[in-house]
Write a protein that holds these residues in place. Structure first.
Motif, PDB file in Angstrom:
ATOM      1  N   PHE A   1     -13.060  -4.409  -0.397  1.00 43.24           N
ATOM      2  CA  PHE A   1     -11.843  -3.797   0.129  1.00 43.24           C
ATOM      3  C   PHE A   1     -11.081  -4.753   1.030  1.00 43.24           C
ATOM      4  O   PHE A   1     -11.655  -5.689   1.588  1.00 43.24           O
ATOM      5  CB  PHE A   1     -12.180  -2.573   0.994  1.00 43.24           C
ATOM      6  CG  PHE A   1     -12.723  -1.407   0.228  1.00 43.24           C
ATOM      7  CD1 PHE A   1     -11.941  -0.741  -0.705  1.00 43.24           C
ATOM      8  CD2 PHE A   1     -14.011  -0.962   0.451  1.00 43.24           C
ATOM      9  CE1 PHE A   1     -12.440   0.352  -1.396  1.00 43.24           C
ATOM     10  CE2 PHE A   1     -14.519   0.125  -0.252  1.00 43.24           C
ATOM     11  CZ  PHE A   1     -13.732   0.777  -1.164  1.00 43.24           C
ATOM     12  N   CYS A   2      -9.794  -4.451   1.212  1.00 45.26           N
ATOM     13  CA  CYS A   2      -9.075  -4.922   2.389  1.00 45.26           C
ATOM     14  C   CYS A   2      -9.104  -3.746   3.349  1.00 45.26           C
ATOM     15  O   CYS A   2      -8.669  -2.654   2.998  1.00 45.26           O
ATOM     16  CB  CYS A   2      -7.637  -5.305   2.071  1.00 45.26           C
ATOM     17  SG  CYS A   2      -6.711  -5.737   3.563  1.00 45.26           S
ATOM     18  N   ALA A   3      -9.637  -3.962   4.536  1.00 44.28           N
ATOM     19  CA  ALA A   3      -9.861  -2.859   5.466  1.00 44.28           C
ATOM     20  C   ALA A   3      -8.884  -2.877   6.633  1.00 44.28           C
ATOM     21  O   ALA A   3      -9.188  -2.396   7.711  1.00 44.28           O
ATOM     22  CB  ALA A   3     -11.301  -2.898   5.981  1.00 44.28           C
ATOM     23  N   GLU A   4      -7.720  -3.476   6.431  1.00 42.25           N
ATOM     24  CA  GLU A   4      -6.724  -3.497   7.505  1.00 42.25           C
ATOM     25  C   GLU A   4      -5.371  -3.281   6.855  1.00 42.25           C
ATOM     26  O   GLU A   4      -5.024  -3.999   5.907  1.00 42.25           O
ATOM     27  CB  GLU A   4      -6.775  -4.859   8.205  1.00 42.25           C
ATOM     28  CG  GLU A   4      -5.972  -4.929   9.476  1.00 42.25           C
ATOM     29  CD  GLU A   4      -6.595  -4.098  10.586  1.00 42.25           C
ATOM     30  OE1 GLU A   4      -7.739  -4.373  10.959  1.00 42.25           O
ATOM     31  OE2 GLU A   4      -5.937  -3.152  11.046  1.00 42.25           O
ATOM     32  N   TYR A   5      -4.607  -2.308   7.368  1.00 40.62           N
ATOM     33  CA  TYR A   5      -3.328  -1.999   6.752  1.00 40.62           C
ATOM     34  C   TYR A   5      -2.434  -3.240   6.770  1.00 40.62           C
ATOM     35  O   TYR A   5      -2.158  -3.807   7.826  1.00 40.62           O
ATOM     36  CB  TYR A   5      -2.638  -0.844   7.476  1.00 40.62           C
ATOM     37  CG  TYR A   5      -1.327  -0.497   6.833  1.00 40.62           C
ATOM     38  CD1 TYR A   5      -1.305   0.115   5.576  1.00 40.62           C
ATOM     39  CD2 TYR A   5      -0.125  -0.814   7.426  1.00 40.62           C
ATOM     40  CE1 TYR A   5      -0.111   0.400   4.953  1.00 40.62           C
ATOM     41  CE2 TYR A   5       1.073  -0.530   6.810  1.00 40.62           C
ATOM     42  CZ  TYR A   5       1.073   0.078   5.570  1.00 40.62           C
ATOM     43  OH  TYR A   5       2.255   0.350   4.943  1.00 40.62           O
ATOM     44  N   CYS A   6      -1.980  -3.672   5.574  1.00 39.59           N
ATOM     45  CA  CYS A   6      -1.277  -4.956   5.491  1.00 39.59           C
ATOM     46  C   CYS A   6       0.002  -4.847   4.672  1.00 39.59           C
ATOM     47  O   CYS A   6       0.498  -5.828   4.144  1.00 39.59           O
ATOM     48  CB  CYS A   6      -2.211  -6.009   4.886  1.00 39.59           C
ATOM     49  SG  CYS A   6      -2.885  -5.544   3.284  1.00 39.59           S
ATOM     50  N   GLY A   7       0.557  -3.649   4.558  1.00 35.26           N
ATOM     51  CA  GLY A   7       1.806  -3.499   3.817  1.00 35.26           C
ATOM     52  C   GLY A   7       1.686  -2.422   2.759  1.00 35.26           C
ATOM     53  O   GLY A   7       0.650  -1.772   2.633  1.00 35.26           O
TER      54      GLY A   7
ATOM     55  N   GLN B   1       1.273  -2.226  -0.435  1.00 34.16           N
ATOM     56  CA  GLN B   1       0.251  -2.236  -1.482  1.00 34.16           C
ATOM     57  C   GLN B   1      -1.155  -2.421  -0.916  1.00 34.16           C
ATOM     58  O   GLN B   1      -2.075  -2.797  -1.640  1.00 34.16           O
ATOM     59  CB  GLN B   1       0.523  -3.359  -2.482  1.00 34.16           C
ATOM     60  CG  GLN B   1       1.879  -3.302  -3.137  1.00 34.16           C
ATOM     61  CD  GLN B   1       2.003  -2.116  -4.066  1.00 34.16           C
ATOM     62  OE1 GLN B   1       1.121  -1.883  -4.888  1.00 34.16           O
ATOM     63  NE2 GLN B   1       3.073  -1.356  -3.927  1.00 34.16           N
ATOM     64  N   HIS B   2      -1.311  -2.189   0.377  1.00 31.36           N
ATOM     65  CA  HIS B   2      -2.630  -2.379   1.005  1.00 31.36           C
ATOM     66  C   HIS B   2      -3.736  -1.656   0.247  1.00 31.36           C
ATOM     67  O   HIS B   2      -4.805  -2.200   0.010  1.00 31.36           O
ATOM     68  CB  HIS B   2      -2.582  -1.912   2.458  1.00 31.36           C
ATOM     69  CG  HIS B   2      -3.900  -1.515   3.024  1.00 31.36           C
ATOM     70  ND1 HIS B   2      -4.867  -2.442   3.345  1.00 31.36           N
ATOM     71  CD2 HIS B   2      -4.432  -0.299   3.296  1.00 31.36           C
ATOM     72  CE1 HIS B   2      -5.939  -1.791   3.805  1.00 31.36           C
ATOM     73  NE2 HIS B   2      -5.696  -0.506   3.779  1.00 31.36           N
ATOM     74  N   SER B   3      -3.437  -0.411  -0.162  1.00 26.77           N
ATOM     75  CA  SER B   3      -4.481   0.373  -0.826  1.00 26.77           C
ATOM     76  C   SER B   3      -4.854  -0.216  -2.175  1.00 26.77           C
ATOM     77  O   SER B   3      -5.908   0.096  -2.725  1.00 26.77           O
ATOM     78  CB  SER B   3      -4.027   1.826  -0.994  1.00 26.77           C
ATOM     79  OG  SER B   3      -2.889   1.862  -1.836  1.00 26.77           O
ATOM     80  N   GLY B   4      -3.986  -1.072  -2.715  1.00 29.64           N
ATOM     81  CA  GLY B   4      -4.307  -1.704  -3.989  1.00 29.64           C
ATOM     82  C   GLY B   4      -5.020  -3.038  -3.838  1.00 29.64           C
ATOM     83  O   GLY B   4      -5.374  -3.682  -4.818  1.00 29.64           O
ATOM     84  N   MET B   5      -5.255  -3.442  -2.596  1.00 30.01           N
ATOM     85  CA  MET B   5      -5.884  -4.747  -2.353  1.00 30.01           C
ATOM     86  C   MET B   5      -7.397  -4.571  -2.381  1.00 30.01           C
ATOM     87  O   MET B   5      -8.090  -4.723  -1.387  1.00 30.01           O
ATOM     88  CB  MET B   5      -5.420  -5.297  -1.003  1.00 30.01           C
ATOM     89  CG  MET B   5      -5.748  -6.765  -0.796  1.00 30.01           C
ATOM     90  SD  MET B   5      -4.859  -7.421   0.601  1.00 30.01           S
ATOM     91  CE  MET B   5      -5.814  -8.907   0.928  1.00 30.01           C
ATOM     92  N   ILE B   6      -7.881  -4.225  -3.563  1.00 28.61           N
ATOM     93  CA  ILE B   6      -9.304  -3.922  -3.717  1.00 28.61           C
ATOM     94  C   ILE B   6      -9.869  -4.765  -4.850  1.00 28.61           C
ATOM     95  O   ILE B   6      -9.129  -5.301  -5.662  1.00 28.61           O
ATOM     96  CB  ILE B   6      -9.545  -2.428  -4.015  1.00 28.61           C
ATOM     97  CG1 ILE B   6      -8.668  -1.981  -5.194  1.00 28.61           C
ATOM     98  CG2 ILE B   6      -9.275  -1.597  -2.778  1.00 28.61           C
ATOM     99  CD1 ILE B   6      -8.915  -0.563  -5.614  1.00 28.61           C
TER     100      ILE B   6
ATOM    101  N   LEU C   1      -2.304 -10.005   8.629  1.00 29.46           N
ATOM    102  CA  LEU C   1      -3.711  -9.738   8.912  1.00 29.46           C
ATOM    103  C   LEU C   1      -4.328  -8.886   7.791  1.00 29.46           C
ATOM    104  O   LEU C   1      -3.823  -7.809   7.471  1.00 29.46           O
ATOM    105  CB  LEU C   1      -3.797  -8.990  10.242  1.00 29.46           C
ATOM    106  CG  LEU C   1      -5.068  -9.091  11.063  1.00 29.46           C
ATOM    107  CD1 LEU C   1      -4.789  -8.595  12.471  1.00 29.46           C
ATOM    108  CD2 LEU C   1      -6.207  -8.304  10.478  1.00 29.46           C
ATOM    109  N   HIS C   2      -5.404  -9.383   7.214  1.00 24.06           N
ATOM    110  CA  HIS C   2      -6.188  -8.616   6.252  1.00 24.06           C
ATOM    111  C   HIS C   2      -7.618  -8.518   6.787  1.00 24.06           C
ATOM    112  O   HIS C   2      -7.967  -9.176   7.764  1.00 24.06           O
ATOM    113  CB  HIS C   2      -6.222  -9.311   4.886  1.00 24.06           C
ATOM    114  CG  HIS C   2      -4.866  -9.561   4.293  1.00 24.06           C
ATOM    115  ND1 HIS C   2      -4.155  -8.609   3.611  1.00 24.06           N
ATOM    116  CD2 HIS C   2      -4.086 -10.674   4.290  1.00 24.06           C
ATOM    117  CE1 HIS C   2      -3.001  -9.124   3.209  1.00 24.06           C
ATOM    118  NE2 HIS C   2      -2.928 -10.381   3.604  1.00 24.06           N
ATOM    119  N   SER C   3      -8.434  -7.703   6.127  1.00 23.76           N
ATOM    120  CA  SER C   3      -9.833  -7.612   6.542  1.00 23.76           C
ATOM    121  C   SER C   3     -10.723  -7.535   5.307  1.00 23.76           C
ATOM    122  O   SER C   3     -10.584  -6.628   4.491  1.00 23.76           O
ATOM    123  CB  SER C   3     -10.035  -6.386   7.435  1.00 23.76           C
ATOM    124  OG  SER C   3     -11.371  -6.323   7.874  1.00 23.76           O
TER     125      SER C   3
HETATM  126 CU1  CUA Z   1      -4.741  -6.730   2.893  1.00 24.78          CU
HETATM  127 CU2  CUA Z   1      -4.839  -4.470   3.648  1.00 24.78          CU
END
Ligand code: CUA
Length: 325
Positions: free
Chosen positions: A177-183, A185-190, A142-144
């Motif tokens: 942004f990706c606004a849903e914790y997804c692993g 590297q989530h914070s790098g999914m920008i 799940l991503h956002s």
């Molecule tokens: Cu994709 Cu957080």
């Protein structure tokens, strides 16, 4: 205000409407909370025990007060409900003249494809003043998808399609942004959204020619031998020509809308809902085909829609038609 902005920039057609509702919620919350705490404080001081042994009189209800403090909040929450609902429906239904783009979320990047086939990763270039409709899928978890300046945010759940639309109203560069914790590297999914003048966008689009989704879909249609069953004589599978956006009769008597979700489901779990008059012989393509390729196949199947299509498919028709030049 520049040093301490309360809201992100306003860069889409409905951003200010979202802000207005948000300010209303905030003001109601602040006024109600302040009123309650001020009353608590005032009563605590006014009716404190003064050490003279006097007790207050018992009070057994006050009809006026009870109606007042029940009806007043009711009015406010109903305003919030109807205001929010109207805005929600406005944001849920993309205008018919929207440009269609595909977005696939994947640990940990956003992959975007434009109608002419140009692709990009973690960047989305957009024309000013033109509604854009995103069809989004996830390759894994799940991503956002979130562009704060557009007030546009949508969860992308694996196994189903999400849509999101917005109309950029200001040239500039905005956070994605990706606004849903997804692993990890989530914070790098920008990434970045670039809003450009329409002619700059056209020039940017033309800067790199790639196979359009419809062409890529046609190629995949051949690769996977879809035509063996879905075209020609003695079809083992239903014809796909002109089906998009219509209701299809199923084995067992129900109907289903022939849309993106149904096409995808038919590739992943073909036995789930079989079209009336056909045997459940289609093999599953689960795990053999990427989300991006499924979206391309869908583009191709949509392009098989004849010009006299129902209104529901109108947004896709011009894009498909343009690509067949
Ligand atoms: Cu994709 Cu957080």
């Amino acid at each position: 205000m520049k040093e301490f902005p309360i809201m992100p920039e306003v860069a889409s057609s409905f951003a200010w409407q979202v802000d207005l509702l948000y300010y209303f919620l905030s003001i109601v919350t602040i006024v109600m909370t302040a009123g309650i705490y001020l009353a608590v404080f005032y009563f605590a001081v006014r009716y404190r025990d003064r050490g003279d042994g006097r007790l207050p009189a018992d009070v057994h209800g006050n009809t006026f007060l009870e109606i007042f403090w029940s009806v007043t909040p009711l009015v406010f929450v109903l305003i919030m409900f109807f205001w929010g609902t109207v805005l929600y429906f406005h944001m849920a239904k993309a205008p018919d003249n929207s440009i269609e783009m595909f977005v696939v979320g994947k640990q940990w990047m956003w992959k975007i494809q434009h109608p002419n086939g140009r692709r990009e990763i973690n960047e989305i270039h957009l024309p000013l003043g033109q509604p854009v409709r995103l069809t989004m899928a996830s390759e894994d978890v799940l991503h956002s998808f979130f562009i704060p300046a557009f007030r546009a945010k949508q969860d992308v759940v694996p196994g189903r399609y999400a849509t999101l639309w917005f109309e950029p109203t200001k040239v500039g560069e905005y956070h994605l942004f990706c606004a849903e914790y997804c692993g990890t590297q989530h914070s790098g999914m920008i990434g970045r959204a670039y809003v450009m003048e329409p002619r700059d966008y056209e020039a940017w689009l033309a800067g790199q020619t790639q196979e359009s989704p419809v062409e890529a879909g046609r190629r995949l249609f051949e690769t996977y031998n879809c035509a063996n069953c879905h075209e020609g004589e003695n079809q083992r599978g239903p014809s796909l020509l002109g089906q998009f956006g219509k209701n299809v009769n199923l084995e067992g008597g129900q109907q289903v809308l022939f849309d993106e979700a149904y096409i995808r489901e038919s590739m992943m779990t073909p036995m789930a809902r079989v079209v009336s008059g056909f045997r459940p012989v289609m093999p599953t393509f689960r795990g053999q085909i990427s989300e991006e390729d499924i979206l391309r196949l869908i583009s191709y199947i949509k392009s098989l829609t004849p010009p006299a299509a129902p209104a529901a498919t109108a947004p896709s028709a011009p894009a498909g038609a343009g690509e067949r030049r």
